[in-house]
Design a protein around this motif. Sequence first.
Motif, PDB file in Angstrom:
ATOM      1  N   ASP A 188       0.835  -1.197   0.000  1.00 23.50           N
ATOM      2  CA  ASP A 188       0.000   0.000   0.000  1.00 23.50           C
ATOM      3  C   ASP A 188       0.871   1.250   0.000  1.00 23.50           C
ATOM      4  N   ARG A 189       1.411   1.572  -1.193  1.00 21.15           N
ATOM      5  CA  ARG A 189       2.301   2.733  -1.320  1.00 21.15           C
ATOM      6  C   ARG A 189       1.577   4.028  -1.021  1.00 21.15           C
ATOM      7  N   GLU A 190       0.314   4.077  -1.379  1.00 18.11           N
ATOM      8  CA  GLU A 190      -0.454   5.301  -1.156  1.00 18.11           C
ATOM      9  C   GLU A 190      -0.586   5.593   0.340  1.00 18.11           C
ATOM     10  N   ALA A 191      -0.882   4.551   1.119  1.00 17.26           N
ATOM     11  CA  ALA A 191      -0.987   4.725   2.574  1.00 17.26           C
ATOM     12  C   ALA A 191       0.366   5.098   3.172  1.00 17.26           C
ATOM     13  N   ALA A 192       1.436   4.525   2.633  1.00 19.57           N
ATOM     14  CA  ALA A 192       2.779   4.860   3.117  1.00 19.57           C
ATOM     15  C   ALA A 192       3.094   6.330   2.857  1.00 19.57           C
ATOM     16  N   HIS A 193       2.669   6.836   1.696  1.00 19.56           N
ATOM     17  CA  HIS A 193       2.886   8.253   1.393  1.00 19.56           C
ATOM     18  C   HIS A 193       2.087   9.139   2.354  1.00 19.56           C
ATOM     19  N   LEU A 194       0.844   8.772   2.599  1.00 18.19           N
ATOM     20  CA  LEU A 194       0.026   9.559   3.528  1.00 18.19           C
ATOM     21  C   LEU A 194       0.621   9.555   4.941  1.00 18.19           C
ATOM     22  N   ARG A 195       1.147   8.410   5.363  1.00 19.07           N
ATOM     23  CA  ARG A 195       1.780   8.313   6.675  1.00 19.07           C
ATOM     24  C   ARG A 195       3.036   9.192   6.736  1.00 19.07           C
ATOM     25  N   LEU A 196       3.829   9.181   5.670  1.00 14.24           N
ATOM     26  CA  LEU A 196       5.023  10.031   5.595  1.00 14.24           C
ATOM     27  C   LEU A 196       4.642  11.508   5.681  1.00 14.24           C
ATOM     28  N   MET A 197       3.599  11.883   4.943  1.00 16.30           N
ATOM     29  CA  MET A 197       3.138  13.271   4.975  1.00 16.30           C
ATOM     30  C   MET A 197       2.676  13.650   6.381  1.00 16.30           C
ATOM     31  N   GLN A 198       1.903  12.774   7.026  1.00 12.61           N
ATOM     32  CA  GLN A 198       1.395  13.066   8.371  1.00 12.61           C
ATOM     33  C   GLN A 198       2.538  13.145   9.385  1.00 12.61           C
ATOM     34  N   ASN A 224      11.247  -0.939   3.830  1.00 15.28           N
ATOM     35  CA  ASN A 224      10.165  -1.736   3.281  1.00 15.28           C
ATOM     36  C   ASN A 224       8.895  -1.614   4.107  1.00 15.28           C
ATOM     37  N   GLU A 225       9.003  -1.615   5.403  1.00 23.14           N
ATOM     38  CA  GLU A 225       7.810  -1.545   6.246  1.00 23.14           C
ATOM     39  C   GLU A 225       7.188  -0.153   6.281  1.00 23.14           C
ATOM     40  N   TYR A 226       7.987   0.861   6.482  1.00 28.51           N
ATOM     41  CA  TYR A 226       7.459   2.216   6.670  1.00 28.51           C
ATOM     42  C   TYR A 226       7.074   2.884   5.354  1.00 28.51           C
ATOM     43  N   LEU A 227       7.973   2.882   4.374  1.00 26.17           N
ATOM     44  CA  LEU A 227       7.714   3.581   3.118  1.00 26.17           C
ATOM     45  C   LEU A 227       7.263   2.670   1.982  1.00 26.17           C
ATOM     46  N   LYS A 228       7.274   1.372   2.224  1.00 32.48           N
ATOM     47  CA  LYS A 228       6.922   0.383   1.200  1.00 32.48           C
ATOM     48  C   LYS A 228       7.871   0.467   0.006  1.00 32.48           C
ATOM     49  N   VAL A 229       9.164   0.584   0.312  1.00 28.09           N
ATOM     50  CA  VAL A 229      10.211   0.633  -0.706  1.00 28.09           C
ATOM     51  C   VAL A 229      11.068  -0.616  -0.532  1.00 28.09           C
ATOM     52  N   ALA A 230      11.083  -1.475  -1.533  1.00 27.56           N
ATOM     53  CA  ALA A 230      11.883  -2.698  -1.464  1.00 27.56           C
ATOM     54  C   ALA A 230      13.364  -2.359  -1.555  1.00 27.56           C
ATOM     55  N   ASP A 231      14.218  -3.316  -1.208  1.00 28.44           N
ATOM     56  CA  ASP A 231      15.645  -3.024  -1.161  1.00 28.44           C
ATOM     57  C   ASP A 231      16.232  -2.694  -2.528  1.00 28.44           C
ATOM     58  N   ARG A 283       0.967  -1.721 -14.024  1.00 24.87           N
ATOM     59  CA  ARG A 283      -0.451  -1.995 -13.783  1.00 24.87           C
ATOM     60  C   ARG A 283      -1.294  -0.727 -13.815  1.00 24.87           C
ATOM     61  N   GLY A 284      -0.661   0.420 -14.034  1.00 24.99           N
ATOM     62  CA  GLY A 284      -1.398   1.674 -14.080  1.00 24.99           C
ATOM     63  C   GLY A 284      -1.564   2.344 -12.726  1.00 24.99           C
ATOM     64  N   ARG A 285      -0.993   1.761 -11.681  1.00 24.95           N
ATOM     65  CA  ARG A 285      -1.062   2.360 -10.349  1.00 24.95           C
ATOM     66  C   ARG A 285       0.022   3.415 -10.214  1.00 24.95           C
ATOM     67  N   ASP A 286      -0.196   4.371  -9.330  1.00 29.74           N
ATOM     68  CA  ASP A 286       0.828   5.370  -9.053  1.00 29.74           C
ATOM     69  C   ASP A 286       2.063   4.671  -8.512  1.00 29.74           C
ATOM     70  N   SER A 287       3.219   5.125  -8.983  1.00 30.05           N
ATOM     71  CA  SER A 287       4.462   4.568  -8.452  1.00 30.05           C
ATOM     72  C   SER A 287       4.776   5.258  -7.125  1.00 30.05           C
TER      73      SER A 287
END
Length: 193
Positions: free
Chosen positions: A52-62, A136-143, A108-112
């Motif tokens: 859930d990259r979108e949720a990770a972005h929202l969490r980073l913003m918050q 990986n856990e916080y920002l959903k960025v793989a190694d 897949r057409g999803r936001d990167s």
Amino acid sequence: MEWFDDNSSSSSNEVAQTIIDEIHKQKQLLAQMYSQPASERVVHHRQYVHCDREAAHLRLMQDYFNDNPTNGPTFFRRHFRMQKEMFLRIVEAVQGEDTYFQMSHDARGRDSLTPLQKCTTAIHQLATGVSADTFNEYLKVADTKGCLCLKRFCEAVIRAFGAEYLRRPMQADIGRLSDTRGATRISRDAQES
């Protein structure tokens, strides 16, 4: 396979012939596979892992970038080793230098990942020296993506700021640094007295 066994008593010609025969077998298997219609071939797909990259972005913003973030400026500076304004200036410059840091879509057409997620990954690696897989856990960025972010980030920063900061210091720069250090020493001495 026995033709790699050093204890074998076969001659070098027999070994060479065995290798050639094996190559011909592989060539025939490939030719047979590609002679089939594409619809009949076995296609191996990568496994899709939903993150859930979108949720990770929202969490980073918050946590750091909203008007009233969860973590204040002191925590931001300790976490990233710079002030938020400097961080955002770097993100903006990197976005202008490399399209990789601009918003895009995956296959897949999803936001990167957002530019902020990519830059946060790179800057945090540089600031703290941690490995790329810690995000990986916080920002959903793989190694692998984290390593790529770091590489592209460094290249973009050099292009954006290299002319200004990657040069020999001029006399004015040295004077300014000397004045700043001298003023700091004087203020420390005054505080200690």
